[in-house]
Each structure stands twice: as C-alpha cells, then as structure tokens.
Design a protein around this motif. Structure first.
Motif, PDB file in Angstrom:
ATOM      1  N   CYS A 104       0.868  -1.354  -0.003  1.00  0.00           N
ATOM      2  CA  CYS A 104       0.015  -0.032   0.014  1.00  0.00           C
ATOM      3  C   CYS A 104       0.840   1.123   0.075  1.00  0.00           C
ATOM      4  CB  CYS A 104      -0.865  -0.060   1.233  1.00  0.00           C
ATOM      5  SG  CYS A 104      -2.302  -1.198   1.028  1.00  0.00           S
ATOM      6  N   ARG A 105       1.876   1.255   0.720  1.00  0.00           N
ATOM      7  CA  ARG A 105       2.733   2.652   1.009  1.00  0.00           C
ATOM      8  C   ARG A 105       3.742   2.609  -0.499  1.00  0.00           C
ATOM      9  NH1 ARG A 105       3.084   7.364   1.987  1.00  0.00           N
ATOM     10  NH2 ARG A 105       4.809   7.957   2.843  1.00  0.00           N
ATOM     11  N   ALA A 106       4.169   1.550  -0.676  1.00  0.00           N
ATOM     12  CA  ALA A 106       4.893   1.392  -1.905  1.00  0.00           C
ATOM     13  C   ALA A 106       3.729   2.267  -3.103  1.00  0.00           C
ATOM     14  CB  ALA A 106       5.064   0.032  -2.596  1.00  0.00           C
ATOM     15  N   ARG A 107       2.672   1.503  -3.423  1.00  0.00           N
ATOM     16  CA  ARG A 107       1.841   2.417  -4.430  1.00  0.00           C
ATOM     17  C   ARG A 107       1.573   3.697  -4.200  1.00  0.00           C
ATOM     18  NH1 ARG A 107      -2.702  -2.572  -4.243  1.00  0.00           N
ATOM     19  NH2 ARG A 107      -1.778  -3.684  -6.072  1.00  0.00           N
ATOM     20  N   GLU A 108       1.437   4.135  -2.936  1.00  0.00           N
ATOM     21  CA  GLU A 108       1.442   5.576  -2.715  1.00  0.00           C
ATOM     22  C   GLU A 108       2.594   6.373  -3.481  1.00  0.00           C
ATOM     23  OE1 GLU A 108       0.824   6.046   1.462  1.00  0.00           O
ATOM     24  OE2 GLU A 108      -1.348   5.038   1.587  1.00  0.00           O
ATOM     25  N   LEU A 109       3.718   5.961  -3.143  1.00  0.00           N
ATOM     26  CA  LEU A 109       4.945   6.502  -3.320  1.00  0.00           C
ATOM     27  C   LEU A 109       5.389   6.200  -4.814  1.00  0.00           C
ATOM     28  CD1 LEU A 109       6.854   5.531  -0.116  1.00  0.00           C
ATOM     29  CD2 LEU A 109       6.129   7.909  -0.682  1.00  0.00           C
ATOM     30  N   GLY A 110       4.696   5.243  -5.642  1.00  0.00           N
ATOM     31  CA  GLY A 110       4.976   5.270  -7.193  1.00  0.00           C
ATOM     32  C   GLY A 110       6.011   4.062  -7.178  1.00  0.00           C
ATOM     33  N   ILE A 111       6.272   3.283  -6.172  1.00  0.00           N
ATOM     34  CA  ILE A 111       7.373   2.380  -6.213  1.00  0.00           C
ATOM     35  C   ILE A 111       6.719   1.053  -6.872  1.00  0.00           C
ATOM     36  CG2 ILE A 111       8.662   0.556  -4.798  1.00  0.00           C
ATOM     37  CD1 ILE A 111       8.821   3.027  -2.864  1.00  0.00           C
ATOM     38  N   GLU A 112       7.199   0.495  -7.895  1.00  0.00           N
ATOM     39  CA  GLU A 112       6.845  -0.542  -8.780  1.00  0.00           C
ATOM     40  C   GLU A 112       7.663  -2.077  -8.401  1.00  0.00           C
ATOM     41  OE1 GLU A 112       7.127   0.512 -12.769  1.00  0.00           O
ATOM     42  OE2 GLU A 112       5.873   2.601 -12.514  1.00  0.00           O
ATOM     43  N   GLN A 113       8.626  -1.806  -7.589  1.00  0.00           N
ATOM     44  CA  GLN A 113       9.342  -3.257  -7.366  1.00  0.00           C
ATOM     45  C   GLN A 113      10.019  -3.131  -6.030  1.00  0.00           C
ATOM     46  OE1 GLN A 113      12.191  -4.832 -10.134  1.00  0.00           O
ATOM     47  NE2 GLN A 113      13.520  -2.794 -10.165  1.00  0.00           N
ATOM     48  N   PHE A 114      10.226  -4.374  -5.505  1.00  0.00           N
ATOM     49  CA  PHE A 114      10.943  -4.407  -4.223  1.00  0.00           C
ATOM     50  C   PHE A 114      12.222  -5.173  -4.599  1.00  0.00           C
ATOM     51  CE2 PHE A 114       6.923  -4.525  -1.587  1.00  0.00           C
ATOM     52  CZ  PHE A 114       7.220  -3.045  -1.080  1.00  0.00           C
ATOM     53  N   VAL A 115      13.263  -4.800  -4.079  1.00  0.00           N
ATOM     54  CA  VAL A 115      14.562  -5.666  -4.221  1.00  0.00           C
ATOM     55  C   VAL A 115      15.181  -5.757  -2.744  1.00  0.00           C
ATOM     56  CG1 VAL A 115      15.099  -4.796  -6.520  1.00  0.00           C
ATOM     57  CG2 VAL A 115      15.947  -3.659  -4.467  1.00  0.00           C
ATOM     58  N   LEU A 116      15.998  -6.888  -2.495  1.00  0.00           N
ATOM     59  CA  LEU A 116      16.381  -7.169  -1.176  1.00  0.00           C
ATOM     60  C   LEU A 116      17.440  -8.099  -1.420  1.00  0.00           C
ATOM     61  CD1 LEU A 116      15.482 -10.378  -0.722  1.00  0.00           C
ATOM     62  CD2 LEU A 116      13.154  -9.218  -0.402  1.00  0.00           C
ATOM     63  N   ASP A 117      18.307  -8.273  -0.296  1.00  0.00           N
ATOM     64  CA  ASP A 117      19.587  -9.208  -0.326  1.00  0.00           C
ATOM     65  C   ASP A 117      19.541 -10.097   0.745  1.00  0.00           C
ATOM     66  OD1 ASP A 117      22.121  -8.090   1.148  1.00  0.00           O
ATOM     67  OD2 ASP A 117      20.729  -6.347   0.399  1.00  0.00           O
ATOM     68  N   VAL A 118      19.762 -11.314   0.644  1.00  0.00           N
ATOM     69  CA  VAL A 118      19.620 -12.319   1.820  1.00  0.00           C
ATOM     70  C   VAL A 118      20.603 -13.367   2.115  1.00  0.00           C
ATOM     71  CG1 VAL A 118      17.303 -12.017   2.467  1.00  0.00           C
ATOM     72  CG2 VAL A 118      18.009 -13.778   0.643  1.00  0.00           C
ATOM     73  N   ARG A 119      21.256 -13.756   2.719  1.00  0.00           N
ATOM     74  CA  ARG A 119      22.179 -14.919   3.109  1.00  0.00           C
ATOM     75  C   ARG A 119      21.484 -16.147   2.468  1.00  0.00           C
ATOM     76  NH1 ARG A 119      24.996 -16.385   8.443  1.00  0.00           N
ATOM     77  NH2 ARG A 119      25.386 -13.983   8.400  1.00  0.00           N
ATOM     78  N   GLU A 120      22.376 -16.993   1.457  1.00  0.00           N
ATOM     79  CA  GLU A 120      21.652 -18.265   1.032  1.00  0.00           C
ATOM     80  C   GLU A 120      21.295 -19.101   2.036  1.00  0.00           C
ATOM     81  OE1 GLU A 120      23.294 -20.047  -2.810  1.00  0.00           O
ATOM     82  OE2 GLU A 120      24.286 -20.989  -1.098  1.00  0.00           O
ATOM     83  N   GLY A 121      20.171 -19.742   1.839  1.00  0.00           N
ATOM     84  CA  GLY A 121      19.452 -20.843   2.718  1.00  0.00           C
ATOM     85  C   GLY A 121      19.275 -20.222   4.155  1.00  0.00           C
ATOM     86  N   MET A 155      17.525 -10.453  -4.761  1.00  0.00           N
ATOM     87  CA  MET A 155      16.252 -11.009  -5.091  1.00  0.00           C
ATOM     88  C   MET A 155      15.344  -9.668  -5.620  1.00  0.00           C
ATOM     89  SD  MET A 155      15.525 -13.919  -2.317  1.00  0.00           S
ATOM     90  CE  MET A 155      14.545 -14.905  -3.225  1.00  0.00           C
ATOM     91  N   SER A 156      14.071  -9.781  -6.208  1.00  0.00           N
ATOM     92  CA  SER A 156      13.156  -8.740  -6.536  1.00  0.00           C
ATOM     93  C   SER A 156      11.987  -9.243  -7.020  1.00  0.00           C
ATOM     94  CB  SER A 156      13.876  -8.002  -7.780  1.00  0.00           C
ATOM     95  OG  SER A 156      13.749  -8.788  -8.878  1.00  0.00           O
ATOM     96  N   GLN A 157      11.044  -8.509  -6.994  1.00  0.00           N
ATOM     97  CA  GLN A 157       9.598  -8.883  -7.291  1.00  0.00           C
ATOM     98  C   GLN A 157       8.808  -7.518  -7.693  1.00  0.00           C
ATOM     99  OE1 GLN A 157       6.087 -11.773  -6.316  1.00  0.00           O
ATOM    100  NE2 GLN A 157       7.562 -11.480  -4.497  1.00  0.00           N
ATOM    101  N   SER A 158       8.038  -7.794  -8.610  1.00  0.00           N
ATOM    102  CA  SER A 158       7.032  -6.557  -9.196  1.00  0.00           C
ATOM    103  C   SER A 158       6.191  -6.266  -7.748  1.00  0.00           C
ATOM    104  CB  SER A 158       6.540  -6.770 -10.230  1.00  0.00           C
ATOM    105  OG  SER A 158       5.097  -6.502 -10.270  1.00  0.00           O
ATOM    106  N   ILE A 159       5.976  -5.038  -7.622  1.00  0.00           N
ATOM    107  CA  ILE A 159       4.684  -5.067  -6.557  1.00  0.00           C
ATOM    108  C   ILE A 159       3.570  -5.374  -7.018  1.00  0.00           C
ATOM    109  CG2 ILE A 159       3.436  -2.906  -5.260  1.00  0.00           C
ATOM    110  CD1 ILE A 159       6.426  -3.032  -4.337  1.00  0.00           C
TER     111      ILE A 159
END
Length: 168
Positions: A104-121, A155-159
């Motif tokens: 919801c907040r991302a949509r308000e801000l015009g953000i279209e994708q989330f990205v992140l990084d994580v340790r494998e496993g 990693m990433s994913q579209s909102i």
C-alpha cells in the motif's frame, strides 16, 4: 532513543541471538545501537527510508525498513532491509501483514518493485522465496561469519505481482 528505538534494537538483538542473519555477528553494542538508530532516524527524517514497526501487547513484534532510491532513474524501486520478526511471534503471519502494508505504501510512493538481498539458505531467504521473490544474482562471497563464507542472493519482485499473489 524512545520506546520505538528500544523496541527495534530489542528485535534486532533477539534475532541475532537466535542466529538471524541481519549483517551483525553479535548483539549490538551501545555504540553500534546508537549509530544504527541515528542513521535510521536521519534516513526516515530525510524521506529516504520508510520504517514499519509493530508491537503486540506492548511487545516488539516486527520491523522492516523500505529504503527508497535517491537516483531519479531508480525511484520505481525500493529495497527491503532488516526485516525482523520477534522469535515469539514467528509463524503468526506478520510478514504477510507487513507486506500488505508495504505494498500500500509503495503504491502511494509510485514504487513498482521491491529488491532485497539475503544470505543463501537463511530463514529470510526461504521466506522471501515463499512470497515469490526471484533471485537475479548471487554473490558467492556475500558474508563472512566465524571463518565461514556465505553466498548471498539478490532478489526482486514487482509490487503488482506480489499484490496479486497476496490477493490485494
């Protein structure tokens, strides 16, 4: 520091003590805690970061940062960082509720994708994969802990795809 700051630090320290992978090898020292909260408060005040913090019955339950890009050509993307669920609240659907609020907040801000990084496993890697985040890159020497080298997944994913997966 305030109660919110204390709660965020408590969440981070409990997660680190529970072998969480937040980029800290041990619980935050007083100086590290001060530096972390100072930077967080500054980024929130400057509008560079959105922070979602939840409590239940007065106990810290969840925290995540959504870092916004200052680059004009990258404002459609936001990084999710330091997502923490208190050990006693795991398995109760808090990430799903938080993702709904973040969408919801991302949509308000015009953000279209989330990205992140994580340790494998890691728990986080398994969680984000369950929510449909896709690895787009792997860094073999992402983290070093107690003499061990760990790979990291970017990693990433579209909102909108995430919202659709969650029925929003």
């Amino acid at each position: 520091m305030g109660s919110t700051g204390s709660g965020v630090l408590e969440l981070i320290n409990k997660t680190v003590a529970d072998n969480g992978t937040l980029g800290f090898a041990s619980e935050l020292s007083g100086e590290q805690a001060h530096m972390f909260l100072d930077a967080l408060n500054r980024r929130v005040a400057d509008g560079d970061t959105q922070a979602l913090y939840a409590t239940y019955a007065g106990q810290p339950a969840f925290f995540v940062m959504m870092n916004l890009s200052g680059m004009p050509n990258c404002r459609h993307s936001a990084e999710l960082a330091k997502a923490v669920v208190a050990p006693g609240f795991r398995g109760q659907g808090l990430p799903k509720q938080a993702l709904r609020a973040l969408i919801c907040r991302a949509r308000e801000l015009g953000i279209e994708q989330f990205v992140l990084d994580v340790r494998e496993g890691s728990r986080a890697h398994r969680l984000w994969t369950r929510y449909g985040f896709q690895t787009w890159g792997i860094l073999p020497d992402y983290a070093r802990v107690a003499g061990q080298v760990f790979a990291g997944h970017y990693m990433s994913q579209s909102i909108e795809v995430l919202a659709q997966r969650m029925g929003i």
